[in-house]
Design an enzyme around this catalytic site. Sequence first.
Site, PDB file in Angstrom:
ATOM      1  N   ASP A   1      87.771 -20.400 104.537  1.00 38.58           N
ATOM      2  CA  ASP A   1      86.508 -21.007 104.118  1.00 38.58           C
ATOM      3  C   ASP A   1      86.395 -22.410 104.705  1.00 38.58           C
ATOM      4  O   ASP A   1      87.360 -23.176 104.700  1.00 38.58           O
ATOM      5  CB  ASP A   1      86.435 -21.062 102.587  1.00 38.58           C
ATOM      6  CG  ASP A   1      85.068 -21.497 102.078  1.00 38.58           C
ATOM      7  OD1 ASP A   1      84.073 -21.250 102.788  1.00 38.58           O
ATOM      8  OD2 ASP A   1      85.002 -22.057 100.981  1.00 38.58           O
TER       9      ASP A   1
ATOM     10  N   SER B   1      90.806 -25.683  98.453  1.00 41.24           N
ATOM     11  CA  SER B   1      91.099 -24.498  97.652  1.00 41.24           C
ATOM     12  C   SER B   1      92.481 -24.678  97.030  1.00 41.24           C
ATOM     13  O   SER B   1      92.703 -25.654  96.332  1.00 41.24           O
ATOM     14  CB  SER B   1      91.017 -23.227  98.527  1.00 41.24           C
ATOM     15  OG  SER B   1      91.206 -22.071  97.745  1.00 41.24           O
TER      16      SER B   1
ATOM     17  N   HIS C   1      87.593 -24.376  95.133  1.00 37.30           N
ATOM     18  CA  HIS C   1      87.587 -23.025  94.570  1.00 37.30           C
ATOM     19  C   HIS C   1      88.206 -23.053  93.175  1.00 37.30           C
ATOM     20  O   HIS C   1      89.326 -23.520  92.997  1.00 37.30           O
ATOM     21  CB  HIS C   1      88.368 -22.067  95.481  1.00 37.30           C
ATOM     22  CG  HIS C   1      87.761 -21.940  96.837  1.00 37.30           C
ATOM     23  ND1 HIS C   1      88.483 -21.544  97.945  1.00 37.30           N
ATOM     24  CD2 HIS C   1      86.494 -22.141  97.284  1.00 37.30           C
ATOM     25  CE1 HIS C   1      87.695 -21.518  98.998  1.00 37.30           C
ATOM     26  NE2 HIS C   1      86.480 -21.885  98.617  1.00 37.30           N
TER      27      HIS C   1
END
Length: 201
Positions: free
Chosen positions: A140, A20, A47
């Site tokens: 995540d 991310s 992401h």
Amino acid sequence: MLGPSRFQAAAYEIVAIGSSAGGVKALLAVLGALPADFPVPLVVVQHLDPRHDTILADILDRRSRLRIKLAEAGDVIAPGGVYLAPPDHHLLANPGGKLSLSTVDRVKFVRPSADLLFESVAVVYGPSALACVLTGTGSDGATGAGVVKSRGGTVVAEDPETAEFKGMPQAVAKAVSVDLVLPLDDIADALVGLVEGTRTL
């Protein structure tokens, strides 16, 4: 340069990577250091801003010896191919090496979700799945890494102390017994060693 023969009996069938915040730099470091004859496919969740098209696949492809593309529904993964989840779509592995995309609800506020990718890879590949969590905020990847471990797969994480953003690798380390925790610059070599069977956990 060594030929593909060193990889004749690959210990894993797929590598799944989640990242991310700070992930573009981390992916450049990892994917840019992998050899052209890397014998298994890589599936990647980074992401991205869902409101914009992304040129990330093009950027990574120019800096890597591997073939990197935005994943499309129905893609059949190939050795040495890197398949990047497109913005605002979950990326899932399916039996037969086929990829699918989904726009079901966000998971932990994100879509694509490393959790969903890791879970799908764990179900399809079991002990032959290798999951890698890089820099990022949030958690995540932690739940999905747990599924990978429960199916006999292997989890590698960037060292939270050296990661640009420690949230994701730290969450994974708290959630599961991570097999290897490494500084970013050591991850590509570790992936090669694990896949070719020359590195033990």
